[in-house]
Design a protein around this motif. Sequence first.
Motif, mmCIF file in Angstrom:
data_model
loop_
_atom_site.group_PDB
_atom_site.id
_atom_site.type_symbol
_atom_site.label_atom_id
_atom_site.label_comp_id
_atom_site.label_asym_id
_atom_site.label_seq_id
_atom_site.Cartn_x
_atom_site.Cartn_y
_atom_site.Cartn_z
ATOM 1 N N ILE A 166 0.843 -1.207 0.000
ATOM 2 C CA ILE A 166 0.000 0.000 0.000
ATOM 3 C C ILE A 166 0.873 1.250 0.000
ATOM 4 C CG2 ILE A 166 -1.629 1.351 1.396
ATOM 5 C CD1 ILE A 166 -2.847 -1.344 2.282
ATOM 6 N N ALA A 167 1.918 1.213 0.820
ATOM 7 C CA ALA A 167 2.812 2.375 0.897
ATOM 8 C C ALA A 167 3.495 2.624 -0.446
ATOM 9 C CB ALA A 167 3.850 2.157 1.993
ATOM 10 N N GLU A 168 3.928 1.534 -1.101
ATOM 11 C CA GLU A 168 4.590 1.673 -2.403
ATOM 12 C C GLU A 168 3.622 2.196 -3.471
ATOM 13 O OE1 GLU A 168 7.143 -1.154 -5.476
ATOM 14 O OE2 GLU A 168 6.799 -1.822 -3.416
ATOM 15 N N ALA A 169 2.389 1.668 -3.451
ATOM 16 C CA ALA A 169 1.379 2.128 -4.412
ATOM 17 C C ALA A 169 1.059 3.599 -4.188
ATOM 18 C CB ALA A 169 0.113 1.285 -4.278
ATOM 19 N N ALA A 170 0.948 4.011 -2.921
ATOM 20 C CA ALA A 170 0.647 5.408 -2.596
ATOM 21 C C ALA A 170 1.769 6.335 -3.082
ATOM 22 C CB ALA A 170 0.453 5.552 -1.086
ATOM 23 N N LYS A 171 2.999 5.832 -2.927
ATOM 24 C CA LYS A 171 4.147 6.629 -3.369
ATOM 25 C C LYS A 171 4.129 6.827 -4.887
ATOM 26 C CE LYS A 171 9.203 6.661 -3.034
ATOM 27 N NZ LYS A 171 10.405 5.892 -2.560
ATOM 28 N N LEU A 224 1.541 6.776 -6.852
ATOM 29 C CA LEU A 224 0.408 7.615 -7.259
ATOM 30 C C LEU A 224 0.447 8.999 -6.625
ATOM 31 C CD1 LEU A 224 -2.485 4.978 -7.147
ATOM 32 C CD2 LEU A 224 -1.177 5.770 -9.120
ATOM 33 N N LYS A 225 1.537 9.233 -5.859
ATOM 34 C CA LYS A 225 1.724 10.540 -5.214
ATOM 35 C C LYS A 225 0.515 10.885 -4.351
ATOM 36 C CE LYS A 225 4.780 12.140 -8.861
ATOM 37 N NZ LYS A 225 5.026 13.117 -9.949
ATOM 38 N N ALA A 226 0.191 9.963 -3.456
ATOM 39 C CA ALA A 226 -0.922 10.171 -2.529
ATOM 40 C C ALA A 226 -0.562 9.518 -1.200
ATOM 41 C CB ALA A 226 -2.198 9.544 -3.084
ATOM 42 N N SER A 227 -1.158 9.992 -0.118
ATOM 43 C CA SER A 227 -0.962 9.352 1.182
ATOM 44 C C SER A 227 -1.811 8.084 1.206
ATOM 45 C CB SER A 227 -1.379 10.295 2.302
ATOM 46 O OG SER A 227 -2.743 10.666 2.156
ATOM 47 N N PRO A 228 -1.433 7.068 2.025
ATOM 48 C CA PRO A 228 -2.189 5.804 2.056
ATOM 49 C C PRO A 228 -3.680 5.981 2.303
ATOM 50 C CG PRO A 228 -0.113 5.515 3.195
ATOM 51 C CD PRO A 228 -0.206 6.981 2.866
ATOM 52 N N ASP A 229 -4.053 6.954 3.170
ATOM 53 C CA ASP A 229 -5.473 7.133 3.469
ATOM 54 C C ASP A 229 -6.234 7.765 2.305
ATOM 55 O OD1 ASP A 229 -3.915 9.455 4.043
ATOM 56 O OD2 ASP A 229 -5.659 10.329 5.051
ATOM 57 N N GLU A 233 -9.277 7.229 -3.132
ATOM 58 C CA GLU A 233 -9.798 8.422 -3.813
ATOM 59 C C GLU A 233 -8.950 8.763 -5.033
ATOM 60 O OE1 GLU A 233 -10.336 13.140 -2.748
ATOM 61 O OE2 GLU A 233 -10.406 11.692 -1.104
ATOM 62 N N LYS A 234 -7.621 8.650 -4.886
ATOM 63 C CA LYS A 234 -6.706 8.950 -5.993
ATOM 64 C C LYS A 234 -6.881 7.941 -7.131
ATOM 65 C CE LYS A 234 -2.970 10.988 -7.769
ATOM 66 N NZ LYS A 234 -2.849 12.415 -8.090
ATOM 67 N N ALA A 235 -6.991 6.659 -6.786
ATOM 68 C CA ALA A 235 -7.155 5.609 -7.794
ATOM 69 C C ALA A 235 -8.470 5.796 -8.557
ATOM 70 C CB ALA A 235 -7.120 4.242 -7.130
ATOM 71 N N LYS A 236 -9.523 6.162 -7.838
ATOM 72 C CA LYS A 236 -10.832 6.386 -8.466
ATOM 73 C C LYS A 236 -10.756 7.524 -9.481
ATOM 74 C CE LYS A 236 -15.665 7.270 -7.267
ATOM 75 N NZ LYS A 236 -16.611 7.601 -6.172
ATOM 76 N N HIS A 237 -10.042 8.616 -9.096
ATOM 77 C CA HIS A 237 -9.890 9.766 -9.991
ATOM 78 C C HIS A 237 -9.120 9.363 -11.249
ATOM 79 C CE1 HIS A 237 -9.102 13.830 -11.386
ATOM 80 N NE2 HIS A 237 -7.797 13.540 -11.408
ATOM 81 N N LEU A 238 -8.046 8.560 -11.078
ATOM 82 C CA LEU A 238 -7.240 8.132 -12.225
ATOM 83 C C LEU A 238 -8.028 7.192 -13.149
ATOM 84 C CD1 LEU A 238 -3.778 7.506 -10.526
ATOM 85 C CD2 LEU A 238 -4.330 9.318 -12.156
ATOM 86 N N MET A 239 -8.860 6.315 -12.576
ATOM 87 C CA MET A 239 -9.665 5.410 -13.384
ATOM 88 C C MET A 239 -10.672 6.169 -14.244
ATOM 89 S SD MET A 239 -8.623 2.337 -13.085
ATOM 90 C CE MET A 239 -9.992 1.472 -13.845
ATOM 91 N N GLU A 240 -11.284 7.188 -13.666
ATOM 92 C CA GLU A 240 -12.232 8.016 -14.431
ATOM 93 C C GLU A 240 -11.523 8.717 -15.580
ATOM 94 O OE1 GLU A 240 -13.883 10.543 -11.477
ATOM 95 O OE2 GLU A 240 -15.324 9.030 -10.738
ATOM 96 N N GLU A 241 -10.313 9.200 -15.279
ATOM 97 C CA GLU A 241 -9.525 9.887 -16.312
ATOM 98 C C GLU A 241 -9.143 8.915 -17.426
ATOM 99 O OE1 GLU A 241 -5.218 12.043 -16.338
ATOM 100 O OE2 GLU A 241 -6.529 12.567 -14.648
#
Length: 888
Positions: free
Chosen positions: A724-729, A731-736, A740-748
Amino acid sequence: MKSYGVNELRRMFLEFFEKKGHLKMNSFSLVPHNDNSLLIINSGMAPLKPYFTGQEIPPSKRVCTCQKCIRTGDIDNVGKTARHGTFFEMLGNFSFGDYFKEEAIPWAWEFLTETVGIPADRLYPSVYVDDNEAFEIWNKKMNISAERIFKFGKEDNFWEHGSGPCGPCTEIYFDRGEKYGCGKPGCTVGCDCDRYMEVWNVVFSQFDNDGKGNYSDLEQKNIDTGMGLERLAVAVQDVDSIFDVDTLLALRNKVCEIADKKYKDNEKNDISIRVITDHIRSATFMISDGIMPSNEGRGYVLRRIIRRADRHGKLLGIDGAFLVGLAKAVIAGSKDGYPELAEKQDFILNVIEQEEEKFEKTINQGLEILEGIQKDMEAKGVKTMSGEDAFKLYDTYGFPIDLTKEILEEKGMDIDEEAFKQAMKVQKDTARNARKTTSYMGADATIYEQIDPAINSEFIGYDKTEAEGKIVALVSVGSEEDGEESAISEALTDGMTGAVITDVTPFYATKGGQLGDIGVITVGDAVFEVKDTIPVAGSKIAHIGKVIKGMFKIGDKVTLKVDAENRMATCRNHSATHLLQKALREVLGTHVEQSGSYQDAGRTRFDFSHFKAMTPEEIKAVEKLVNEKIAESIPVDTKVMSIEEAKKSGAMALFGEKYGDEVRVVGMGDFSKEFCGGTHVKNTGMIGQFKIISESGVAAGIRRIEAITGNNVIKYYENLENTIAEAAKMLKASPDKLVEKAKHLMEELKSLQSENESLKNKAAKEALGDVMDKVVEIGGVKVLAVDIPDTDGNELRNLGDELKNKLGEGLIFLASAKDGKVNLVAMATDGAVKAGVHAGNLIKTVAPIVGGGGGGRPNMAQAGGKFSEKKADAVKAVADEVKKQLGA
């Protein structure tokens, strides 16, 4: 002569031989153990082979059994005659190097004449023509006149099966009376008619056949008696056939009741009644031993007999599912002799119900496919279905061949039966070759079988991980790569790989799904690293590994030390598996039965009967219940008790397992109680934590759960946190904020993909241009066949849909090449199909031109290919194929 029921005769036989000093053993499972020569147990002696060969020491030198058996070699004749059946019970008394002819012959006569009460003047013995010893016993000791003793040759009165133990037989025939005879002059024992029935067969196993026709005397002479219980009941009850004896009669009457038919009113109906009566017995017993319907092996046999019974139900006019009710009747009639039927009733009925439902779908699917084949045959003016098509319907779709024949006959068509039989033969030969018929034992011989059978190992490791023992056997394990053979050895030295067998050991040997222990064996400075522990021939335990240093000799007093950490991790997983099984039954239902398991230090894998994927909610509920029981720190207690006491206590037994008179029961409070020989934690709290990693299907009606416990759960969550920490890094987002970040990228991404598809479609249309001027008319049908540059399969289908709308009624054929691959698509409107166009057949004809293959439905088909330079040729070939289809 008094008439006895099947259940009475079984009891009488076993009690008779118990009084003669025999150990009564329960029937073995129908699933052979360590025997590649058999798919299903088919005789009373088959499970006892290791005792006959001396490979294992029997629990007693005198044994008697009533063994469940299934023979499917002539399954197609079942029902057509009243003689044939797939399931039967075989009564047997056996001697392993104890008594021989002098005792076996008088006891056979005593049981039949005195215990059962068959008049002696209606019984006739037969002997092997060269067995003077048996003849003398019958004649001199039993006072049977010579003219009443029949001498037959090898074909009738000598038993052998390739290489291995063999010998002459003596049989006893029962005269059923003139009403069963053929009426021909001289009709006597040996006639093919039904008057003289064999009711007893004793094999005198006294020779060893080397497989080349050379016979030598066996040191240990054995007795192998086989007597069909149903056959004996036919004689005693004076009825026509096995379908008329009391237990089968009750089942046969149930079939007639459900079908609203009367037996012996109509021969065609009688065939179906007999098929159903026999097959539901086989299916019920097979499922009770853990066999599940499948498309291969013994599972295929089960599926075939269930579907054959269901098919004959339809021939009798029975609507809907009906086999479950009949299975209940089988259980009710046989549970006294086989209590496991009642214990597994819910599971048995569930499997049959599910299989009947599947067959309903199969029938409907098969009818659709058959209809398509018929139409093709009619279009081509062919009256005989190819053996290939008939076999495909039968093998791939489970569609009964007799149903195919019946439907075709209604249309004045038939089947190439010779070609069908040839395809069947190929399949049977392939299946037979897949089972390695290596020896009389049906299993590959191992070096361990050369060790004295009297040498055994005692496991003392339930409560200890270290002990002293004496080396009683050593084996050096050869390397296949170097061409070295394994051999019994007097010593193992530095660097040698081998097996150490001791008189006692704390090492648990792989069994019941639990992987064997690892650790070390030492004597002085010598060290042997144990990498695996396995059970071998008889009751020996082999420690497999490598000598790290020093020497080990037979007779050495050694210290055996189990890797305690590895053992504890395995114990956690094994104990958790017991909790898991009970939790699954609580959440999913009592139809859940263990179908296989595996535990090592890293995980537990549990296979169980269930007929659909578990929902996330069900998985959570099971996981939660197991962890609750872990948190309660329930004491884990083990008791050794009689099998009857164990069953009365509510302990669960496993399918297909053969238990002795005494069993080990592992209990976890009131929650779980199972037969189990494995090692466990002292209380559930020691398991720590339980986490289900996956749930999946592994076979029809079988699901699999993989789970972890203890420190492995902690490691699992640590790895998850790192991921999770690696994925967050990335995607340039905090783990929490990761979701939300993944959802935004999927829509894009979705927006970009839509835009890309739009541009590709636009480019494809521009490449296509206006092609409507290329439409031609063939036999009254509009045909558009064009070559489009650089377009993939998806784009080609989209273009096809648009062109079909523009065309109105007709056929569209598009060809294109992209990334080195040729794509072909054919689409036909309803009007074109009615006129005779078949898109699937068109593609089958044209695709080979571009080096490909494919097919499809009459209205839509596609294919791939590799010769892009041949696209134009494929397009040109369309017109000729359409002309053929339309007869234009």
